[in-house]
Design an enzyme around this catalytic site. Structure first.
Site, PDB file in Angstrom:
ATOM      1  N   THR A  54      90.464  40.156  49.904  1.00 40.30           N
ATOM      2  CA  THR A  54      91.114  41.433  49.623  1.00 40.30           C
ATOM      3  C   THR A  54      92.527  41.493  50.158  1.00 40.30           C
ATOM      4  O   THR A  54      93.404  42.110  49.552  1.00 40.30           O
ATOM      5  CB  THR A  54      90.276  42.588  50.220  1.00 40.30           C
ATOM      6  OG1 THR A  54      88.991  42.589  49.618  1.00 40.30           O
ATOM      7  CG2 THR A  54      90.933  43.932  49.979  1.00 40.30           C
ATOM      8  N   SER A 101      85.592  36.144  49.128  1.00 42.35           N
ATOM      9  CA  SER A 101      84.822  35.438  50.158  1.00 42.35           C
ATOM     10  C   SER A 101      83.389  35.150  49.743  1.00 42.35           C
ATOM     11  O   SER A 101      82.727  34.309  50.352  1.00 42.35           O
ATOM     12  CB  SER A 101      84.845  36.207  51.476  1.00 42.35           C
ATOM     13  OG  SER A 101      84.173  37.441  51.362  1.00 42.35           O
ATOM     14  N   THR A 134      86.508  39.895  53.407  1.00 39.07           N
ATOM     15  CA  THR A 134      85.691  40.486  54.465  1.00 39.07           C
ATOM     16  C   THR A 134      84.188  40.288  54.279  1.00 39.07           C
ATOM     17  O   THR A 134      83.437  40.320  55.259  1.00 39.07           O
ATOM     18  CB  THR A 134      85.960  41.996  54.570  1.00 39.07           C
ATOM     19  OG1 THR A 134      85.640  42.626  53.321  1.00 39.07           O
ATOM     20  CG2 THR A 134      87.414  42.259  54.912  1.00 39.07           C
ATOM     21  N   ASP A 135      83.728  40.088  53.046  1.00 41.92           N
ATOM     22  CA  ASP A 135      82.286  40.069  52.802  1.00 41.92           C
ATOM     23  C   ASP A 135      81.564  38.967  53.571  1.00 41.92           C
ATOM     24  O   ASP A 135      80.434  39.155  54.032  1.00 41.92           O
ATOM     25  CB  ASP A 135      81.998  39.938  51.309  1.00 41.92           C
ATOM     26  CG  ASP A 135      82.264  41.228  50.558  1.00 41.92           C
ATOM     27  OD1 ASP A 135      82.525  42.255  51.210  1.00 41.92           O
ATOM     28  OD2 ASP A 135      82.213  41.213  49.310  1.00 41.92           O
TER      29      ASP A 135
END
Length: 369
Positions: A54, A101, A134-135
């Site tokens: 992101t 990710s 971030t995932d």
């Protein structure tokens, strides 16, 4: 090499050094020269390794914070967007990958870990920043926490809003990450995550909210520190072994063993265990209920998998707390995950299986790391 930068001192400041005295122009020039020379500083070298996510995402709408395209911007664009970083360090970048990710795989993990070790072995690099979606950020951070062989700072950072969004959080997060990587006080602390003005240890930090800016938390263990204005502060230290203290050397590893995660629920069958074994899994992480509990059906399948040579680790779906080790684990060939969540337990088990397949020895790694 470190970038040598001269900080200019205003003439007015120079004259204030000698209040009440009259100086000739030659004397003033001498004082000014001395003052400037005394403020010469060496900026640390920080390398940014970009993987996408992101923080490198974009959208046609500046109010779009959920339906954007991740991993569209390159590392040079990220660096140019935060010119203030140049005051903190000599910053340069490399593009390791440029994906969301969820697309980070074992090959990218190995590539990233090896590149970091190569860079940090050089005297020309003082710290590393990894930009990441971030995932699965916490998985990559924990992997690096186990395989990086340096005491120099390694900081993983991301964003919850794409670069095109109103109040995008990526630029400040990246600025803070570089500040942290350039800080000598950040050495020997293991891999860190810089997010939303907090500094988290890779071992404990986890994503807790789907969209909120303060999603990364260490619920029980707390943070290593944080940022306030231009200051960086540390309030705690991690006790689990990490980086140079671990037994893992990935320099010659080309492929990691397959490890899968199975999620416990009511009325579960055994067929997912059987399918994992048949598919060639070398390890199974069970996201058990409560304290790593499994139904009788799941336990029977886990025992059979263990007899077939597949390592089974009991973790928990709860979100926090230690899965306590039971005497029955030893007799049944099972491993307990300590306080590692399922996704981090998978990372550790993959690396551990490159060293041993003995459940009792594997348990020792889970106890230490």
């Amino acid at each position: 090499m470190k970038l040598k930068r001269t900080l200019k001192v205003a003439a007015a400041t120079t004259f204030l050094l000698m209040p009440g005295s009259m100086m000739t122009s030659a004397q003033a020039s001498s004082v000014t020269k001395t003052a400037i020379q005394s403020t010469e500083t060496d900026l640390p070298n920080v390398k940014i390794l970009a993987t996408g996510g992101t923080i490198a995402g974009s959208s046609a709408s500046n109010t779009d914070t959920t339906d954007y395209n991740a991993g569209e911007l390159g590392v040079e664009t990220l660096i140019k967007a935060v010119p203030e970083m140049k005051k903190l360090a000599d910053v340069s970048g490399e593009q390791v990958a440029n994906v969301g990710s969820s697309e980070i795989n074992n090959e990218i993990l190995l590539k990233l870990g090896k590149r970091i070790n190569t860079l940090l072995a050089s005297g020309d690099v003082d710290g590393i920043v990894v930009t990441h979606g971030t995932d699965t950020l916490e998985e990559t951070a924990y992997f690096l926490n186990l395989v990086v062989k340096s005491t120099k700072p390694v900081v993983v950072v991301g964003a919850m809003r794409p670069a095109t969004a109103i109040s995008a959080d990526g630029p400040m997060n990246l600025y803070n990450a570089v500040k942290l990587a350039a800080n000598p006080a950040a050495q020997k602390k293991g891999v860190m995550v810089a997010f939303n003005d907090r500094i988290g240890a890779a071992r404990y930090i986890t994503k807790t909210h789907t969209t909120a800016l303060d999603t990364f938390k260490s619920v029980e263990q707390g943070y290593l520190g944080g940022f306030a204005g231009e200051s960086t502060y540390f309030s705690s230290a991690i006790t689990k072994k990490h980086t140079t203290q671990t037994a893992f050397d990935i320099s010659k590893i080309e492929k990691l063993p397959q490890v899968d995660i199975l999620y416990s629920h009511q009325n579960e069958g055994r067929y997912l265990f059987d399918a994992a074994v048949e598919a060639g899994s070398k390890g199974i992480i069970v996201a058990g209920s409560g304290n790593g509990s499994m139904s009788n059906t799941a336990m029977a399948a886990a025992k059979d998998a263990s007899k077939a040579g597949v390592t089974v680790v009991r973790s928990t779906r709860v979100g926090s707390g230690v899965v306590t080790h039971k005497a029955s684990d030893d007799t049944e060939g099972l491993v307990s995950a300590d306080s590692l969540n399922p996704q981090k337990a998978r990372i550790l088990l993959m690396l551990t299986l490159t060293k041993t397949h003995d459940p009792k020895k594997i348990q020792q790694y889970f106890d230490k790391y």
